[in-house]
Scaffold this motif. Structure first.
Motif, PDB file in Angstrom:
ATOM      1  N   ASP A   1      37.419  50.492  43.357  1.00  0.00           N
ATOM      2  CA  ASP A   1      37.179  49.624  42.212  1.00  0.00           C
ATOM      3  C   ASP A   1      37.442  48.169  42.579  1.00  0.00           C
ATOM      4  OD1 ASP A   1      36.645  48.740  39.725  1.00  0.00           O
ATOM      5  OD2 ASP A   1      38.350  49.697  38.740  1.00  0.00           O
ATOM      6  N   ALA A   2      36.403  47.335  42.393  1.00  0.00           N
ATOM      7  CA  ALA A   2      36.484  45.905  42.676  1.00  0.00           C
ATOM      8  C   ALA A   2      36.730  45.602  44.148  1.00  0.00           C
ATOM      9  CB  ALA A   2      37.563  45.241  41.831  1.00  0.00           C
ATOM     10  N   SER A   3      36.388  46.545  45.031  1.00  0.00           N
ATOM     11  CA  SER A   3      36.562  46.311  46.459  1.00  0.00           C
ATOM     12  C   SER A   3      35.277  45.755  47.026  1.00  0.00           C
ATOM     13  CB  SER A   3      36.912  47.608  47.189  1.00  0.00           C
ATOM     14  OG  SER A   3      36.833  47.422  48.584  1.00  0.00           O
ATOM     15  N   TYR A   4      35.308  44.518  47.486  1.00  0.00           N
ATOM     16  CA  TYR A   4      34.098  43.921  48.002  1.00  0.00           C
ATOM     17  C   TYR A   4      33.886  44.234  49.473  1.00  0.00           C
ATOM     18  CZ  TYR A   4      34.056  42.449  43.367  1.00  0.00           C
ATOM     19  OH  TYR A   4      34.068  42.507  42.003  1.00  0.00           O
ATOM     20  N   GLY A   5      34.861  44.920  50.096  1.00  0.00           N
ATOM     21  CA  GLY A   5      34.589  45.541  51.374  1.00  0.00           C
ATOM     22  C   GLY A   5      33.545  46.633  51.173  1.00  0.00           C
ATOM     23  N   PHE A   6      33.652  47.337  50.045  1.00  0.00           N
ATOM     24  CA  PHE A   6      32.668  48.365  49.677  1.00  0.00           C
ATOM     25  C   PHE A   6      31.286  47.744  49.549  1.00  0.00           C
ATOM     26  CE2 PHE A   6      30.296  50.168  46.085  1.00  0.00           C
ATOM     27  CZ  PHE A   6      30.107  51.471  46.500  1.00  0.00           C
ATOM     28  N   LEU A   7      31.217  46.597  48.895  1.00  0.00           N
ATOM     29  CA  LEU A   7      29.927  45.948  48.703  1.00  0.00           C
ATOM     30  C   LEU A   7      29.322  45.494  50.024  1.00  0.00           C
ATOM     31  CD1 LEU A   7      30.628  43.801  45.536  1.00  0.00           C
ATOM     32  CD2 LEU A   7      29.178  45.813  45.696  1.00  0.00           C
ATOM     33  N   LYS A   8      30.159  44.987  50.913  1.00  0.00           N
ATOM     34  CA  LYS A   8      29.639  44.486  52.186  1.00  0.00           C
ATOM     35  C   LYS A   8      29.032  45.598  53.030  1.00  0.00           C
ATOM     36  CE  LYS A   8      31.971  41.402  54.455  1.00  0.00           C
ATOM     37  NZ  LYS A   8      33.113  40.758  55.144  1.00  0.00           N
ATOM     38  N   ARG A   9      29.450  46.833  52.781  1.00  0.00           N
ATOM     39  CA  ARG A   9      28.896  47.961  53.529  1.00  0.00           C
ATOM     40  C   ARG A   9      27.538  48.394  52.983  1.00  0.00           C
ATOM     41  NH1 ARG A   9      34.319  49.598  53.262  1.00  0.00           N
ATOM     42  NH2 ARG A   9      33.871  51.063  51.582  1.00  0.00           N
TER      43      ARG A   9
ATOM     44  N   TYR B   1      25.743  38.789  38.006  1.00  0.00           N
ATOM     45  CA  TYR B   1      24.959  38.710  39.221  1.00  0.00           C
ATOM     46  C   TYR B   1      25.493  37.535  40.047  1.00  0.00           C
ATOM     47  CZ  TYR B   1      21.857  40.862  35.763  1.00  0.00           C
ATOM     48  OH  TYR B   1      21.328  41.639  34.771  1.00  0.00           O
ATOM     49  N   ASP B   2      25.757  37.620  41.280  1.00  0.00           N
ATOM     50  CA  ASP B   2      25.619  38.733  42.169  1.00  0.00           C
ATOM     51  C   ASP B   2      27.006  39.299  42.439  1.00  0.00           C
ATOM     52  OD1 ASP B   2      25.329  40.364  44.502  1.00  0.00           O
ATOM     53  OD2 ASP B   2      23.587  39.257  45.092  1.00  0.00           O
ATOM     54  N   ALA B   3      27.128  40.589  42.470  1.00  0.00           N
ATOM     55  CA  ALA B   3      28.422  41.230  42.678  1.00  0.00           C
ATOM     56  C   ALA B   3      29.029  40.912  44.035  1.00  0.00           C
ATOM     57  CB  ALA B   3      28.272  42.745  42.537  1.00  0.00           C
ATOM     58  N   LYS B   4      28.208  40.473  44.968  1.00  0.00           N
ATOM     59  CA  LYS B   4      28.756  40.177  46.298  1.00  0.00           C
ATOM     60  C   LYS B   4      29.540  38.871  46.333  1.00  0.00           C
ATOM     61  CE  LYS B   4      25.845  42.818  49.408  1.00  0.00           C
ATOM     62  NZ  LYS B   4      25.005  42.755  50.609  1.00  0.00           N
ATOM     63  N   ASP B   5      29.411  38.056  45.302  1.00  0.00           N
ATOM     64  CA  ASP B   5      30.172  36.805  45.267  1.00  0.00           C
ATOM     65  C   ASP B   5      30.555  36.521  43.821  1.00  0.00           C
ATOM     66  OD1 ASP B   5      31.405  34.430  45.720  1.00  0.00           O
ATOM     67  OD2 ASP B   5      29.723  33.479  46.753  1.00  0.00           O
ATOM     68  N   LEU B   6      31.390  37.378  43.278  1.00  0.00           N
ATOM     69  CA  LEU B   6      31.764  37.254  41.874  1.00  0.00           C
ATOM     70  C   LEU B   6      32.548  35.987  41.575  1.00  0.00           C
ATOM     71  CD1 LEU B   6      32.668  40.793  40.487  1.00  0.00           C
ATOM     72  CD2 LEU B   6      30.814  39.275  39.805  1.00  0.00           C
ATOM     73  N   ALA B   7      33.156  35.382  42.592  1.00  0.00           N
ATOM     74  CA  ALA B   7      33.886  34.143  42.348  1.00  0.00           C
ATOM     75  C   ALA B   7      32.955  33.097  41.750  1.00  0.00           C
ATOM     76  CB  ALA B   7      34.506  33.627  43.648  1.00  0.00           C
ATOM     77  N   ARG B   8      31.726  33.052  42.207  1.00  0.00           N
ATOM     78  CA  ARG B   8      30.753  32.088  41.691  1.00  0.00           C
ATOM     79  C   ARG B   8      30.297  32.469  40.287  1.00  0.00           C
ATOM     80  NH1 ARG B   8      26.780  30.190  46.403  1.00  0.00           N
ATOM     81  NH2 ARG B   8      25.397  30.129  44.594  1.00  0.00           N
ATOM     82  N   SER B   9      30.410  33.737  39.934  1.00  0.00           N
ATOM     83  CA  SER B   9      29.982  34.196  38.615  1.00  0.00           C
ATOM     84  C   SER B   9      31.066  34.073  37.557  1.00  0.00           C
ATOM     85  CB  SER B   9      29.551  35.673  38.696  1.00  0.00           C
ATOM     86  OG  SER B   9      28.492  35.854  39.587  1.00  0.00           O
ATOM     87  N   MET B  10      32.309  33.860  37.984  1.00  0.00           N
ATOM     88  CA  MET B  10      33.425  33.912  37.037  1.00  0.00           C
ATOM     89  C   MET B  10      33.342  32.900  35.893  1.00  0.00           C
ATOM     90  SD  MET B  10      35.501  36.443  37.327  1.00  0.00           S
ATOM     91  CE  MET B  10      33.970  37.378  37.561  1.00  0.00           C
ATOM     92  N   PRO B  11      32.983  31.630  36.136  1.00  0.00           N
ATOM     93  CA  PRO B  11      32.906  30.710  34.993  1.00  0.00           C
ATOM     94  C   PRO B  11      31.936  31.177  33.916  1.00  0.00           C
ATOM     95  CG  PRO B  11      32.961  29.484  37.048  1.00  0.00           C
ATOM     96  CD  PRO B  11      32.786  30.934  37.417  1.00  0.00           C
ATOM     97  N   ASP B  12      30.755  31.640  34.329  1.00  0.00           N
ATOM     98  CA  ASP B  12      29.773  32.106  33.346  1.00  0.00           C
ATOM     99  C   ASP B  12      30.242  33.396  32.679  1.00  0.00           C
ATOM    100  OD1 ASP B  12      27.010  31.655  32.232  1.00  0.00           O
ATOM    101  OD2 ASP B  12      26.780  33.706  32.980  1.00  0.00           O
ATOM    102  N   TYR B  13      30.846  34.299  33.468  1.00  0.00           N
ATOM    103  CA  TYR B  13      31.380  35.537  32.893  1.00  0.00           C
ATOM    104  C   TYR B  13      32.434  35.232  31.835  1.00  0.00           C
ATOM    105  CZ  TYR B  13      34.841  39.234  32.477  1.00  0.00           C
ATOM    106  OH  TYR B  13      35.763  40.117  31.968  1.00  0.00           O
ATOM    107  N   ALA B  14      33.371  34.343  32.161  1.00  0.00           N
ATOM    108  CA  ALA B  14      34.457  34.041  31.235  1.00  0.00           C
ATOM    109  C   ALA B  14      33.932  33.399  29.955  1.00  0.00           C
ATOM    110  CB  ALA B  14      35.487  33.126  31.904  1.00  0.00           C
ATOM    111  N   THR B  15      32.980  32.490  30.090  1.00  0.00           N
ATOM    112  CA  THR B  15      32.392  31.863  28.901  1.00  0.00           C
ATOM    113  C   THR B  15      31.663  32.883  28.049  1.00  0.00           C
ATOM    114  OG1 THR B  15      32.149  29.727  30.011  1.00  0.00           O
ATOM    115  CG2 THR B  15      30.734  30.131  28.106  1.00  0.00           C
ATOM    116  N   THR B  16      30.901  33.763  28.686  1.00  0.00           N
ATOM    117  CA  THR B  16      30.175  34.802  27.958  1.00  0.00           C
ATOM    118  C   THR B  16      31.145  35.744  27.249  1.00  0.00           C
ATOM    119  OG1 THR B  16      28.357  34.711  29.558  1.00  0.00           O
ATOM    120  CG2 THR B  16      28.509  36.690  28.202  1.00  0.00           C
TER     121      THR B  16
END
Length: 218
Positions: free
Chosen positions: A140-148, A184-199
């Motif tokens: 869960d929330a492991s981006y090592g998983f995503l990189k594979r 979007y995109d789950a591979k770099d959720l740090a960039r998605s966090m501001p929009d996620y938090a606002t939503t």
């Protein structure tokens, strides 16, 4: 063992087990949309003015703290006091300190917001849409998983993180609100966090769980 105690132990164990990773994505893949929400029809309480925030997902850079901090900031923009769990709890339960229950009680929060990635999907707008795979607790929330997983390919598909945000009363025994969002995109959720938090905070306000929506970010 009480339900709230079992919940607290499970939560702390999950926090301690999180893994990290990173990748790059397209510039247009930072948006979040609300898939669904649920509100307890028995809920008669007024808007919450103080919320204790717990993230079970981590991003890089910043880990869990980065997720909690951006949510707390957007809550503040909506006139709601937020308490990030990382400021009052140790990541390692063996290090001691207050229990989750004690920290929530001490915060005098009206509610507890728990956020976590529940599934990862691939979105392909030109073919079949979205397909999702549920993540087991150990990934869960492991981006090592995503990189594979298969790499993102421009013009074809990109990773989608299905994030579940749950609002509980302070005793953690009663859930009163849930939102399922896709970022979007789950591979770099740090960039998605501001929009996620606002939503997320906007959805909380829309359904009367907090007094109003966040002011636009400066």
């Amino acid at each position: 063992m009480t339900l709230s105690r079992a919940f607290a132990l499970l939560l702390l164990a999950a926090v301690a087990a999180l893994a990290a990773g990173c990748a790059t994505v397209a510039a247009d893949s930072r948006r979040t949309r609300v898939e669904s929400t649920w509100k307890d029809p028995r809920w008669t309480g007024g808007p919450m003015r103080k919320v204790f925030v717990v993230s079970l997902m981590k991003v890089e850079p910043g880990g869990r703290a980065a997720v909690e901090n951006v949510i707390v900031a957007r809550l503040a923009a909506a006139g709601v006091a937020g308490v990030a769990s990382h400021t009052v709890l140790a990541d390692d339960p063996e290090k001691g300190g207050p229990s989750l229950e004690d920290a929530i009680r001490a915060s005098r929060a009206d509610g507890v917001l728990l956020v976590q990635v529940k599934a990862i999907g691939v979105y392909n707008p030109s073919t079949i849409g979205s397909t999702f795979t549920t993540i087991s607790p150990d990934t869960d929330a492991s981006y090592g998983f995503l990189k594979r997983e298969d790499a993102w390919s421009p013009g074809t598909d990109y990773k989608v993180a299905k994030i579940v945000s749950e609002l509980y009363l302070p005793g953690l025994g009663r859930q009163v609100w849930t939102a399922v969002t896709e970022s979007y995109d789950a591979k770099d959720l740090a960039r998605s966090m501001p929009d996620y938090a606002t939503t997320l905070v906007t959805a909380l306000a829309r359904e009367g769980m907090i007094p109003g929506p966040p002011k636009p970010a400066s």
